[in-house]
Design an enzyme around this catalytic site. Structure first.
Site, PDB file in Angstrom:
ATOM      1  N   ASP A 154      38.239  46.551  39.943  1.00 44.95           N
ATOM      2  CA  ASP A 154      39.422  46.187  39.157  1.00 44.95           C
ATOM      3  C   ASP A 154      39.987  44.829  39.571  1.00 44.95           C
ATOM      4  OD1 ASP A 154      39.272  48.380  37.587  1.00 44.95           O
ATOM      5  OD2 ASP A 154      40.927  49.471  38.501  1.00 44.95           O
ATOM      6  N   GLY A 189      38.025  42.194  41.278  1.00 43.23           N
ATOM      7  CA  GLY A 189      37.060  41.112  41.126  1.00 43.23           C
ATOM      8  C   GLY A 189      36.448  41.003  39.739  1.00 43.23           C
ATOM      9  N   VAL A 232      45.633  49.238  34.200  1.00 40.26           N
ATOM     10  CA  VAL A 232      44.269  48.853  33.845  1.00 40.26           C
ATOM     11  C   VAL A 232      43.711  49.995  32.998  1.00 40.26           C
ATOM     12  CG1 VAL A 232      42.042  48.047  34.680  1.00 40.26           C
ATOM     13  CG2 VAL A 232      44.071  47.652  36.058  1.00 40.26           C
ATOM     14  N   ASN A 234      43.423  53.176  31.407  1.00 37.09           N
ATOM     15  CA  ASN A 234      44.058  54.484  31.535  1.00 37.09           C
ATOM     16  C   ASN A 234      44.916  54.630  32.784  1.00 37.09           C
ATOM     17  OD1 ASN A 234      41.345  54.195  32.652  1.00 37.09           O
ATOM     18  ND2 ASN A 234      41.629  56.248  33.453  1.00 37.09           N
ATOM     19  N   TYR A 235      44.703  53.753  33.788  1.00 35.68           N
ATOM     20  CA  TYR A 235      45.245  54.010  35.118  1.00 35.68           C
ATOM     21  C   TYR A 235      46.341  53.032  35.475  1.00 35.68           C
ATOM     22  CZ  TYR A 235      43.556  57.317  38.579  1.00 35.68           C
ATOM     23  OH  TYR A 235      43.381  58.414  39.363  1.00 35.68           O
ATOM     24  N   HIS A 240      35.797  60.996  41.220  1.00 34.46           N
ATOM     25  CA  HIS A 240      35.696  59.564  41.503  1.00 34.46           C
ATOM     26  C   HIS A 240      36.492  59.245  42.749  1.00 34.46           C
ATOM     27  CE1 HIS A 240      39.332  60.169  39.073  1.00 34.46           C
ATOM     28  NE2 HIS A 240      39.849  59.191  39.785  1.00 34.46           N
ATOM     29  N   HIS A 245      38.916  56.073  44.633  1.00 35.58           N
ATOM     30  CA  HIS A 245      39.589  54.777  44.499  1.00 35.58           C
ATOM     31  C   HIS A 245      39.528  54.138  45.872  1.00 35.58           C
ATOM     32  CE1 HIS A 245      41.621  55.991  40.677  1.00 35.58           C
ATOM     33  NE2 HIS A 245      41.494  57.181  41.219  1.00 35.58           N
ATOM     34  N   GLU A 272      31.389  40.368  65.356  1.00 38.48           N
ATOM     35  CA  GLU A 272      31.515  41.028  64.051  1.00 38.48           C
ATOM     36  C   GLU A 272      30.736  42.337  63.960  1.00 38.48           C
ATOM     37  OE1 GLU A 272      30.502  37.359  61.899  1.00 38.48           O
ATOM     38  OE2 GLU A 272      32.221  37.820  60.628  1.00 38.48           O
ATOM     39  N   ASP A 305      41.271  33.116  65.375  1.00 39.43           N
ATOM     40  CA  ASP A 305      42.111  33.468  64.232  1.00 39.43           C
ATOM     41  C   ASP A 305      41.422  34.597  63.470  1.00 39.43           C
ATOM     42  OD1 ASP A 305      43.860  33.565  62.155  1.00 39.43           O
ATOM     43  OD2 ASP A 305      43.442  31.553  61.388  1.00 39.43           O
TER      44      ASP A 305
HETATM   45 NI    NI Z   1      41.791  58.929  40.283  1.00 39.64          NI
END
Ligand code: NI
Length: 628
Positions: free
Chosen positions: A292, A294, A372, A374-375, A425, A427, A474, A575
C-alpha cells in the site's frame, strides 16, 4: 510562520516543481508524475541550520514516461532549477490515479465484461464497483513481457449506497495494460452465485439506536501545545510534523527538555512500507499482495478529518498537498490531527502514613487516516509525559470479500454470510526509525532476560539476569521478537553515560505483532523479504528509505533490506536506523462485518537509563474539577 528545511512541500512549491519539470525536461501528456517528495537535506545540514537562514527547498520527483516505459528521478528546487535527472533502469511506476480511472473505464466498456455481467444478471456496468489491484509478480503466462498490468476484482451494487463488498462478483476479472488502458484479457469462470445478503452500515440504515449520554472534552484554557509551521512544542517535547505522498505522516527531529537541557532522541520516524499478503489460494485472492505504501503511495489516500467525529478536544489540523499522476496538485484539508488526550493515571503512591500523591497523565497525539479501497489505516504517534513514544496503527474499514464457489472448500477464508468469504490475510508494517540518542553516533544492543540453571549461579532457582548482545554488524542485527525472554532492543550512545555510569539509551519494545505465514520462497516472500525479521538495523544511508526497495510494483523481489544488508556493514558507534516489522494476522470474524471495529498494532520507544529519574515526577497534579 518560519520555514524549516523539513517542512512538507506546500501546494505552491509542488506546483512550481511540476511546472519546472514540464518546462525544462519537455514533459507532456506521455509523462505522469508518479511521486513528488521533499528532498530532505542531509542530517548535518538540518542540525546546523539556524532559524531565519535561507532554506534550499527541493523535491525528488519520480516521472513515468508511458511512451518509453521509463522511470526517471529528478531533483528539482522549488525555485525552478533541475539539479539532477536520471533514469532508473528496470523500475516501474506505481499505479497512478489517472491510469486507474482509464483502466476501470476500459474494463467497464469491454464487451466481454459487459456480456459476463449480463450473464450474471447485472444489466449495467455502472452498477459494478471495480478496483485496480497490482499483480505483484504473479502475472499470467503470455502477459509477462514487462508491461504494467492491473486486474480488476468486481462487486455488484444492487442499489445506490449499498455496501458493495457484500456482493462480490466471483470469477470475473479484467486484466488491463495500465499504459494504454487496453483490456488484454478477461478471466471469466461462470457459475459462482453473487452473495445476496446486504451489509448495511450507514446511519440511515442501522438507526444507531445504542446511545450513551454526551461525553464532552473541553479545554477551557485552550490546548497545551503550540504549532509554529510544522514545529510542535508540547510539554517538554519538541518535534516536527512531516508528510509525503508515499509514507503519509512522518515525525522529524524529536527532542525532550530534560531539566533545562534539550536532548535529541530521533531524527526521522515513519512507516516506510505496508504490505498485505493474502493467504487464500483462490483466484480472487492469491494475487492480492499489495504494497500500500510502495505500489500506491499511502499518503495519496489521506482523509480530511472532521472535528467531533475523528478527533475530540482542542484540535489543530494541518493540511497536506500531493501531486496527482496528471501533475495536478491536490490539497487535502485537515490531513493531520494534532491534539492532547487524557491518558489515565501517570503514577500514584499512597504511603504508610496515608499520604497520597497521584498524577494524571496526558499524551500528545499526531495522527492521520487513509482509505485504500475497502480498508482504513490510522497512523497514530503518541508522546507521553514519562519520556516515551508510542506508534499505533489502527486498522478498520471493510474486509475484502470473495464469493464462494458451490462445492468448494475454503480452509483459508471465513464465511461471514452465506456464500460470502473473507480470506485470511496479514497486515505487515515496517517502521523506519532513525533514532539519534543524545547525538548521531549510536549502537544497538539486544537484551534478553535469562535464568541460569539451578546451581552456583542460581542457588534458589528464581534468579535471573539480563544478557546483552551487541548487534554489531547487519547480519547479526536481523532479529525476531522473543516474548519468553522479554526481549527488547536498545539504542545506546556509547559516548554518553548517566549518573550510574551506564550508557544512555532508548529501547524499542514490541507490541502486538505477527510473523509472515507465506513461505520465504513464495512470490510474496521474495518481494517482501523484509517481513522475515522483526528487527533490522542498518547504518543510515539517505537512499535507503523503503524496505522492499524504491519500486516494488511488479518487482520480483530481493530489493531493499535483504539487498542492502548483504554488505554486512558495521553498526557500532554509527548513525543507526532501526527497521521494525510488526502487524496483525487477520483471521476475519463475523464480528468484523460489515465494518471492522478498530484493531491495533504497534510498538513503544521508552527511555532506558536516559533520564536520571522518572521524567513524570515533575508533572503537576491536576485540579479535581468536574468530578462527582
Ligand atoms: Ni485485515
Amino acid at each position: 510562520m518560519t520555514q524549516h528545511p523539513l517542512d512538507p512541500l506546500t501546494a505552491t512549491e509542488l506546483k512550481s516543481v511540476v511546472a519546472t519539470l514540464r518546462r525544462d525536461r519537455g514533459l507532456d501528456h506521455r509523462h505522469l508524475m508518479a511521486m513528488v517528495q521533499l528532498e530532505e537535506p542531509a542530517k548535518e545540514r538540518v542540525l546546523s541550520w539556524q532559524a531565519g537562514e535561507p532554506v534550499d527547498r527541493a523535491a525528488r520527483a519520480t516521472v513515468w514516461n508511458r511512451a518509453t516505459a521509463t522511470v526517471s528521478e529528478a531533483v528539482v528546487t522549488v525555485n525552478g532549477e533541475v539539479l539532477e535527472w536520471k533514469d532508473i533502469p528496470g523500475a516501474l511506476s506505481p499505479v497512478l490515479g489517472p491510469e486507474a480511472d482509464d483502466a476501470l473505464a476500459a474494463a467497464k466498456a469491454d464487451p466481454r465484461v459487459i456480456q459476463a455481467l449480463a450473464a450474471r444478471g447485472i444489466a449495467s456496468p455502472d452498477d459494478v464497483h471495480m478496483e485496480t489491484w497490482p499483480f505483484g509478480a504473479q502475472i499470467p503466462a503470455g502477459l509477462d513481457d514487462g508491461r504494467r498490468l492491473i486486474w480488476t476484482p468486481m462487486w455488484h451494487r444492487p442499489q445506490p449506497g449499498a455496501n458493495v463488498y457484500a456482493h462480490p462478483i466471483g470469477g470475473l476479472r479484467a486484466i488491463v495494460d495500465l499504459d494504454n488502458a487496453e483490456v488484454v484479457a478477461v478471466e471469466n469462470e461462470p457459475g459462482i452465485p453473487i452473495p445476496a445478503t446486504p451489509a448495511p452500515y450507514r446511519l440511515d440504515e442501522t438507526g444507531g439506536g445504542v446511545k450513551l449520554r454526551e461525553l464532552s472534552i473541553t479545554q477551557p484554557e485552550g490546548a497545551s501545545f503550540t504549532v509554529d509551521g510544522s514545529a510542535i512544542n508540547w510539554e517538554r517535547w519538541r518535534f516536527r510534523i512531516g508528510f509525503c505522498q508515499r509514507e503519509g505522516l512522518v515525525i522529524h527531529d524529536v527532542r525532550f527538555d530534560d531539566e533545562g537541557t534539550e536532548r535529541r532522541i530521533a531524527h526521522r520516524m515513519s512507516i516506510a512500507e505496508l504490505v498485505i499478503p493474502y493467504g487464500d489460494p483462490s483466484p480472487g485472492a492469491y494475487r492480492k499482495n499489495a504494497f500500500d505504501t510502495g505500489e500506491f503511495g499511502l499518503g495519496n489516500y489521506t482523509n480530511s478529518l472532521a472535528l467531533g467525529c475523528d478527533c475530540l478536544g482542542e484540535i489543530v489540523y494541518m493540511d497536506a498537498a500531493v501531486v496527482d499522476g496528471d501533475g495536478n496538485v491536490r490539497e487535502i484539508p485537515n490531513a493531520i490531527c494534532l491534539h492532547e488526550e487524557d491518558f489515565g493515571i501517570l503514577w500514584k503512591h499512597t504511603d504508610e502514613l496515608g499520604h497520597v500523591e497521584v498524577r494524571r497523565g496526558r499524551r500528545f497525539v499526531a495522527s492521520s487516516i487513509v482509505t485504500v479501497n475497502n480498508y482504513e489505516y490510522g497512523y497514530f504517534w503518541y508522546f507521553y509525559q514519562d519520556g516515551s513514544i508510542e506508534f499505533e496503527a489502527k486498522l478498520t474499514g471493510i474486509v475484502l470479500t470473495l464469493a464462494a464457489e458451490p462445492g468448494q472448500e475454503y480452509p483459508s477464508s471465513t464465511e461471514i454470510e452465506p456464500g460470502l468469504l473473507a480470506p485470511y490475510h496479514q497486515h505487515i508494517f515496517c517502521a523506519r526509525l532513525d533514532l539519534d540518542v543524545d547525538g548521531t553516533e549510536n549502537s544497538v544492543v539486544e537484551v534478553d532476560a535469562v535464568a541460569h540453571p539451578i546451581g552456583p549461579e542460581n542457588p534458589h532457582g528464581a534468579a535471573y539476569v539480563t544478557r546483552e548482545t551487541p548487534l554489531d554488524v547487519e547480519s547479526a542485527a536481523q532479529r525476531l521478537i522473543d516474548p519468553m525472554a522479554n526481549r527488547y532492543w536498545k539504542v545506546i550512545n556509547p559516548h554518553r553515560t548517566n549518573h550510574v555510569a551506564q550508557p544512555v539509551g532508548y529501547k524499542l519494545v514490541p507490541g502486538h505483532t505477527t510473523y509472515p505465514m507465506a513461505h520465504r520462497e513464495s512470490v510474496i516472500g521474495q518481494r517482501a523479504g523484509f517481513m522475515y525479521s522483526h528487527l533490522w538495523v542498518t547504518p543510515n544511508a539517505p537512499d535507503e528509505k523503503y524496505p522492499a526497495g524504491d519500486y516494488p510494483f511488479q518487482a520480483e523481489g530481493g530489493a531493499g533490506l535483504p539487498a542492502w544488508t548483504s554488505a554486512n556493514r558495521s553498526l557500532e558507534d554509527t548513525d543507526v536506523v532501526l527497521w521494525y516489522v510488526f502487524g496483525t494476522n487477520h483471521i476475519p470474524r463475523t464480528e468484523d462485518w460489515p465494518v471492522m471495529p478498530v484493531e491495533r498494532a504497534g510498538f513503544h520507544l521508552k527511555p532506558v537509563g536516559f533520564f536520571r529519574r522518572s521524567p513524570g515526577i515533575d508533572v503537576a497534579p491536576s485540579a479535581a474539577v468536574h468530578c462527582h
